[in-house]
Scaffold this active site. Structure first.
Site, PDB file in Angstrom:
ATOM      1  N   ASP A 130       0.897  -1.145   0.000  1.00 57.57           N
ATOM      2  CA  ASP A 130       0.000   0.000   0.000  1.00 57.57           C
ATOM      3  C   ASP A 130       0.948   1.210   0.000  1.00 57.57           C
ATOM      4  OD1 ASP A 130      -2.323   1.570   0.512  1.00 57.57           O
ATOM      5  OD2 ASP A 130      -1.678   1.725   2.589  1.00 57.57           O
ATOM      6  N   ASP A 167      -0.762  -0.410   6.003  1.00 56.43           N
ATOM      7  CA  ASP A 167      -0.733   0.188   7.343  1.00 56.43           C
ATOM      8  C   ASP A 167      -2.019  -0.063   8.103  1.00 56.43           C
ATOM      9  OD1 ASP A 167      -2.333   1.811   5.924  1.00 56.43           O
ATOM     10  OD2 ASP A 167      -1.512   3.695   6.658  1.00 56.43           O
ATOM     11  N   ASP A 174      -6.958  -1.623   5.064  1.00 55.61           N
ATOM     12  CA  ASP A 174      -6.316  -2.724   4.334  1.00 55.61           C
ATOM     13  C   ASP A 174      -6.726  -4.107   4.820  1.00 55.61           C
ATOM     14  OD1 ASP A 174      -4.888  -0.939   2.763  1.00 55.61           O
ATOM     15  OD2 ASP A 174      -3.296  -0.769   4.234  1.00 55.61           O
TER      16      ASP A 174
END
Length: 648
Positions: A354, A540, A544
């Site tokens: 990400d 993080d 996610d």
């Protein structure tokens, strides 16, 4: 091990080896565990010397037998009790039964020193294993040793010092400058800086705003603060991580599970084969009278076969290798939730990141404001003030929130926020949010590089803020290390494609996709998996969780504050450094290599000595080496993982 008690150690709890509760026992207890093998060794060596010197009183067989029986007791009794307990619990076929049969059989045929050596060396191997497990555990615990041991609860004018476990949700806790926060909570009173290094590895103190989340283990850096407890101490982020690592030993890697099943089938097969070593030559002698059959010789060979066949080396060294790997990783701030993930990490071929907060610092600053008045910025800050998102935090730190009533605040995942202020609808987020709500905006917005927050008021485009976010210090080194390992690197982000391409180019990432909603990230992971790639996803954690859960290995970055990340990730990187991902992969590979070396070495030596034993070439001492010596060498090989060099 080949039995299903949940101990790590194998000898009876009070007997030869270290007590199983590794995390609790003190140094005296550890010393206690060593005196039994020590007594056995001293008596064994003395007995061998007395035999060789042919001391007259020691030539009496009863004296010798009593002497070696005494040497056998401290270590052998524990293993024997463990074997009996296994039989009682219906799990007869474990390695203790093999050891006990071989050891008692050696006594029966007068091989007293060997009978003692089998048990004693086995217990030394076990004690070494326990010690290594304890070391790994204490490494893990020392990470969490910053848990405070007291909390000051304030009730009006009364201050009471209590154990953190006694703090209830809703209690107000006072923390003085330089003290650690004892429980997770929210900050009451003014904004204050906290040292979060112990939790996230961030070197800069983090300023937490009133009402912001403060985690156990942070240190109040400049002023005495008060915190309203939001979770009991047992559920703090720190406690959950400790529990997670403790549980890691229960999530077995395929090699470990194989060894357990192997021992269950293996033991009865070995005992049957040993019986055949005695019976088949006897049957042969009945058919071929010229063949002279001596029961003592064949019984001796069967016992040698039994001693050799003990799967100690495998049973001890494989779980130990994984435990040492998890311990070595934890010292580097990499927490594996189980040895199966350590194993899986060694097979990764593609690492997907990400962008925001993972490869970039995630600490945005407002770099440009276009079309918005100060009054509008203050309302915008008020709308954003309760959001944990880094962009929201940047806006609230750039402008003081206005004191306005906000109604119908909705978080539209991947798009932004909508709210009603003074009867007008505010939309705050991406240009996609404006499209979604049918608001027209200038096409020029598409060409702006950077993270943009567009604002529409009452259905009309009002202006935008531009935020900047820079790559983390070690992001380029992280990508470089992964590329050198032969992994493909991919970056997924909700940011605009132009910005995502710029970051990917700067860091040397193979493939980058922007303008993604959480669902889009999931589709990219599925596409890679359908191509047969083993995918690790590094995020993080704020949005996610779905991708962390579906990737082959989910890695959460320094996301101690994000509950969802801790729950769904398989690996948590506490230091917030992307370069640790490459370290996690190389540690996984190294652990896997050591496990494979141990399996090949242990099985290879065993098969060789078994054949020699049946042919009458190998004696009991060689059998002891094939069993216990190999186990010790495998343990030492596994311990290489604990060495600091293992993390480089």
């Amino acid at each position: 091990m080949g039995h299903n008690h949940n101990h790590h150690c194998s000898c009876h709890d009070n007997d030869c080896c270290t007590s199983c509760n590794g995390s609790h026992h003190e140094h005296e207890e550890e010393a206690m565990s060593w005196w039994k093998p020590a007594v056995s060794i001293v008596l064994l060596i003395l007995g061998i010397i007395l035999s060789h010197l042919e001391i007259s009183w020691f030539q009496n067989n009863w004296v010798r037998m009593a002497w070696f029986a005494l040497a056998w007791l401290p270590t052998g009794l524990g293993v024997l009790l463990e074997a009996i307990e296994g039989v009682r619990e219906g799990d007869a076929f474990n390695e203790f039964l093999l050891m006990s049969v071989a050891s008692i059989g050696a006594f029966a045929i007068g091989e007293y020193p060997e009978a003692v050596a089998v048990m004693t060396l086995y217990c030394i191997g076990e004690a070494l294993q326990d010690r290594a497990v304890d070391r790994a555990r204490s490494n893990i615990s020392s990470l969490i040793a910053f848990r405070p041991d007291h909390a000051v609860v304030v009730n009006g004018d009364i201050r009471e010092t209590v154990d953190p476990a006694q703090v209830k949700v809703g209690d107000i806790v006072e923390v003085k400058t330089g003290e650690r926060v004892p429980v997770d909570g929210t900050l009451t009173g003014e904004a204050a800086p906290f040292d979060t290094a112990a939790l996230t590895g961030e070197s800069m103190p983090r300023v937490i705003e009133p009402g912001g989340e403060v985690l156990a283990g942070m240190i109040a850096s400049e002023s005495t603060v008060r915190i309203k407890a939001t979770r009991p101490a047992s559920e703090s982020a720190v406690s959950r991580i400790l529990a997670m690592v403790e549980d890691a030993t229960d999530r077995k890697a395929p090699a470990e599970l194989f060894i357990r099943r192997f021992a269950r089938i293996y033991t009865p097969v070995v005992i049957a084969l040993a019986a055949l070593v005695v019976v088949l030559p006897w049957l042969y002698s009945l058919m071929v009278p010229a063949f002279s059959y001596n029961i003592a010789t064949w019984l001796h060979r069967a016992l040698i076969f039994l001693v050799i066949s003990c799967p100690c080396a495998l049973v001890i060294s494989i779980p130990l290798s994984y435990f040492a790997g998890i311990g070595a990783a934890s010292r580097r701030g990499i927490l594996f939730k189980g040895s199966n993930y350590l194993d899986a990490m060694s097979r990764m071929t593609t690492v997907v990141f990400d962008k925001t907060g993972t490869l970039t610092t995630g600490e945005f600053t407002v770099s440009e404001v276009d079309g918005l008045s100060d009054e509008q910025l203050a309302i915008l800050a008020a709308i954003e003030q309760d959001s944990p998102h880094p962009i929201a935090q940047a806006i609230t730190s750039h402008h003081k929130p206005a004191d306005v009533k906000i109604d119908d605040l909705k978080n539209i995942s991947g798009y932004g926020l909508s709210a009603t202020v003074n009867g007008q609808q505010w939309l705050v987020g991406t240009t996609r949010l404006l499209e979604h709500e049918g608001v027209k905006y200038p096409d020029a917005l598409h060409d702006i590089e950077g993270t943009m927050v567009a604002v529409a008021i009452a259905g009309t485009f009002a202006g935008y803020l531009l935020l900047s976010d820079k790559p983390k210090e070690d992001a380029a080194a992280a990508i470089d290390a992964l590329n050198r390992q032969g992994n493909k690197t991919v970056m997924l982000s909700g940011d605009k494609q132009a910005l995502v391409n710029a970051v990917a180019q700067q860091l040397g990432i193979d493939e980058a996709h922007g303008d993604l909603l959480p669902q889009g990230k999931v589709e990219h992971i599925e596409r890679l998996q359908n191509q047969g790639k083993q995918v690790a996803f590094v995020g993080d954690g704020i949005n996610d969780a779905p991708v962390l859960a579906m990737s082959d290995v989910g890695v959460a970055m320094g996301a101690l504050g994000s509950d969802m990340a801790i729950e769904t990730a398989d690996v948590v990187i506490q230091t917030d450094q992307p370069s640790r991902v490459a370290e996690a992969i190389s540690l996984g590979k190294r652990t896997h290599r050591i496990v494979m070396q141990n399996i090949a070495f242990a099985i290879g030596v065993k098969v060789l000595v078994m054949v020699l034993g049946v042919l009458g070439i190998a004696n009991m001492w060689e059998a002891v080496f094939a069993d216990v010596g190999v186990a010790l060498l495998c343990v030492l090989n596994a311990l290489r993982l604990m060495h600091p060099s293992s993390s480089h």
